[in-house]
Scaffold this motif. Sequence first.
Motif, PDB file in Angstrom:
ATOM      1  N   ARG A 109       0.842  -1.198   0.000  1.00 16.41           N
ATOM      2  CA  ARG A 109       0.000   0.000   0.000  1.00 16.41           C
ATOM      3  C   ARG A 109       0.878   1.249   0.000  1.00 16.41           C
ATOM      4  O   ARG A 109       1.974   1.257   0.554  1.00 16.41           O
ATOM      5  N   ARG A 110       0.375   2.296  -0.597  1.00 15.60           N
ATOM      6  CA  ARG A 110       1.023   3.601  -0.492  1.00 15.60           C
ATOM      7  C   ARG A 110       0.495   4.299   0.756  1.00 15.60           C
ATOM      8  O   ARG A 110      -0.708   4.323   0.998  1.00 15.60           O
ATOM      9  N   ILE A 111       1.414   4.837   1.536  1.00 19.53           N
ATOM     10  CA  ILE A 111       1.013   5.483   2.784  1.00 19.53           C
ATOM     11  C   ILE A 111       1.456   6.941   2.779  1.00 19.53           C
ATOM     12  O   ILE A 111       2.322   7.348   2.002  1.00 19.53           O
ATOM     13  N   GLU A 112       0.851   7.699   3.667  1.00 18.96           N
ATOM     14  CA  GLU A 112       1.167   9.115   3.823  1.00 18.96           C
ATOM     15  C   GLU A 112       1.892   9.331   5.150  1.00 18.96           C
ATOM     16  O   GLU A 112       1.988   8.423   5.980  1.00 18.96           O
ATOM     17  N   LEU A 113       2.366  10.550   5.338  1.00 16.25           N
ATOM     18  CA  LEU A 113       3.040  10.865   6.592  1.00 16.25           C
ATOM     19  C   LEU A 113       2.103  10.681   7.781  1.00 16.25           C
ATOM     20  O   LEU A 113       2.540  10.328   8.884  1.00 16.25           O
ATOM     21  N   ALA A 117       8.085   2.205  -3.013  1.00 22.00           N
ATOM     22  CA  ALA A 117       6.734   2.728  -3.250  1.00 22.00           C
ATOM     23  C   ALA A 117       6.408   3.930  -2.373  1.00 22.00           C
ATOM     24  O   ALA A 117       5.516   4.711  -2.700  1.00 22.00           O
ATOM     25  N   ASN A 118       7.122   4.063  -1.260  1.00 21.30           N
ATOM     26  CA  ASN A 118       6.839   5.149  -0.311  1.00 21.30           C
ATOM     27  C   ASN A 118       8.132   5.854   0.101  1.00 21.30           C
ATOM     28  O   ASN A 118       8.495   5.868   1.288  1.00 21.30           O
ATOM     29  N   PRO A 119       8.850   6.443  -0.860  1.00 26.97           N
ATOM     30  CA  PRO A 119      10.178   6.997  -0.540  1.00 26.97           C
ATOM     31  C   PRO A 119      10.141   8.104   0.507  1.00 26.97           C
ATOM     32  O   PRO A 119      10.985   8.131   1.411  1.00 26.97           O
ATOM     33  N   LEU A 120       9.165   9.016   0.414  1.00 26.97           N
ATOM     34  CA  LEU A 120       9.114  10.116   1.374  1.00 26.97           C
ATOM     35  C   LEU A 120       8.773   9.607   2.770  1.00 26.97           C
ATOM     36  O   LEU A 120       9.444   9.949   3.755  1.00 26.97           O
ATOM     37  N   ARG A 158       1.649  -3.350   9.417  1.00 24.79           N
ATOM     38  CA  ARG A 158       0.234  -3.634   9.176  1.00 24.79           C
ATOM     39  C   ARG A 158      -0.401  -2.653   8.197  1.00 24.79           C
ATOM     40  O   ARG A 158      -1.269  -3.016   7.409  1.00 24.79           O
ATOM     41  N   ARG A 159       0.051  -1.418   8.234  1.00 24.71           N
ATOM     42  CA  ARG A 159      -0.556  -0.403   7.372  1.00 24.71           C
ATOM     43  C   ARG A 159      -0.034  -0.468   5.947  1.00 24.71           C
ATOM     44  O   ARG A 159      -0.735  -0.081   5.008  1.00 24.71           O
ATOM     45  N   VAL A 160       1.188  -0.932   5.760  1.00 23.37           N
ATOM     46  CA  VAL A 160       1.805  -0.827   4.448  1.00 23.37           C
ATOM     47  C   VAL A 160       1.814  -2.124   3.659  1.00 23.37           C
ATOM     48  O   VAL A 160       1.904  -2.112   2.426  1.00 23.37           O
ATOM     49  N   VAL A 161       1.692  -3.270   4.334  1.00 26.03           N
ATOM     50  CA  VAL A 161       1.678  -4.571   3.642  1.00 26.03           C
ATOM     51  C   VAL A 161       0.280  -5.178   3.754  1.00 26.03           C
ATOM     52  O   VAL A 161      -0.206  -5.432   4.851  1.00 26.03           O
ATOM     53  N   ALA A 162      -0.352  -5.409   2.625  1.00 25.55           N
ATOM     54  CA  ALA A 162      -1.716  -5.942   2.616  1.00 25.55           C
ATOM     55  C   ALA A 162      -1.729  -7.394   3.048  1.00 25.55           C
ATOM     56  O   ALA A 162      -0.778  -8.138   2.809  1.00 25.55           O
ATOM     57  N   TRP A 199      10.435   8.103   8.179  1.00 30.94           N
ATOM     58  CA  TRP A 199      10.483   7.049   9.190  1.00 30.94           C
ATOM     59  C   TRP A 199      11.927   6.774   9.618  1.00 30.94           C
ATOM     60  O   TRP A 199      12.211   6.617  10.805  1.00 30.94           O
ATOM     61  N   GLY A 200      12.834   6.729   8.654  1.00 36.63           N
ATOM     62  CA  GLY A 200      14.240   6.537   8.981  1.00 36.63           C
ATOM     63  C   GLY A 200      14.779   7.642   9.869  1.00 36.63           C
ATOM     64  O   GLY A 200      15.535   7.391  10.816  1.00 36.63           O
ATOM     65  N   VAL A 201      14.379   8.890   9.590  1.00 32.85           N
ATOM     66  CA  VAL A 201      14.812  10.027  10.414  1.00 32.85           C
ATOM     67  C   VAL A 201      14.226   9.910  11.816  1.00 32.85           C
ATOM     68  O   VAL A 201      14.910  10.176  12.818  1.00 32.85           O
ATOM     69  N   ILE A 202      12.950   9.490  11.902  1.00 27.33           N
ATOM     70  CA  ILE A 202      12.312   9.327  13.215  1.00 27.33           C
ATOM     71  C   ILE A 202      13.042   8.267  14.034  1.00 27.33           C
ATOM     72  O   ILE A 202      13.333   8.465  15.222  1.00 27.33           O
ATOM     73  N   VAL A 203      13.354   7.140  13.398  1.00 24.12           N
ATOM     74  CA  VAL A 203      14.044   6.060  14.112  1.00 24.12           C
ATOM     75  C   VAL A 203      15.438   6.505  14.543  1.00 24.12           C
ATOM     76  O   VAL A 203      15.832   6.326  15.704  1.00 24.12           O
TER      77      VAL A 203
END
Length: 287
Positions: A43-47, A239-242, A282-286, A247-251
């Motif tokens: 799935r494509r996700i948003e911030l 699929a969700n580079p931004l 859960r949100r990004v993998v169907a 997420w990488g910056v948050i981690v």
Amino acid sequence: MTIRNPVEWSADLLAGTARAINAAGHDIYREDLETGGRLPMIRRIELADLGVALRRGLDDFAACRTDVIFLCLVYPLIGLVLARIAMDSGLLPLIFPLASGFALIGPLAGLGLYEMSRQREGGAEVSWLGAFGVLRAPGLTGIILLGLVLVAIFFGWQYAAQTIYAATLGPMPPASLAAFLHDVFNTRAGLLMSVAGLGVGFVFAVAVLSISVVSFPMMLDRHVRMDIAIATSVRVVAANPLAMAVWGVIVAGGLVLGSLPFFAGLIVVLPVLGHATWHLYRRVVAR
């Protein structure tokens, strides 16, 4: 011929072990898996989805606070021990690589937290003992193999950091912590070391993020091979580079803050990020 240092020797040993076990795994792990060899839908996700994952991770932490603090208490202790060893052994230049390198094995360290979130999601009563449910994971073979890969990458980063130091401020160890910090912030060689270290560390971090952002939760949740889990993780990032960059910056930012003071913050930061990683999966993998 030269005598290799312990970091280089350990990296070579782990890399060889990972290759051998991976080869064996392909021979003994060929049964039809849950996906039938097909990659799951991404799935494509948003911030905003990252915010949802973090809030749910915080909820899991609040619900299991005593248990996850007990479970994660070992990590700041490990950090303090490693820092002490580095200072006593004349390895001051490796203190930062050791601390930052925790992000490279963080996906592996969070396994018990993913399992606790999975159980809580299913309505089960959760305690720290529930983290050992990882041992019954349908993709346990792949989890072990990918864990070895991350450990090998961690040692590869230590070797790279040591090489950069030797080429700039080294090869002799600094006389003291004060002298080392002075050289880092007040010399051209120190600036070069910092820039090169950050650049190389960024490459290692992107590689680990790409192959592991959803791999471990997926193998914990489904009967899939390591190669399928890694391919799915890479597709999630592509699929969700931004969102994945944020997420990488948050981690990374969370782990830096968690390392202060004296790694104590990891007792809170690590479980929140670990639980949130499960909900991100859960949100990004169907299904």
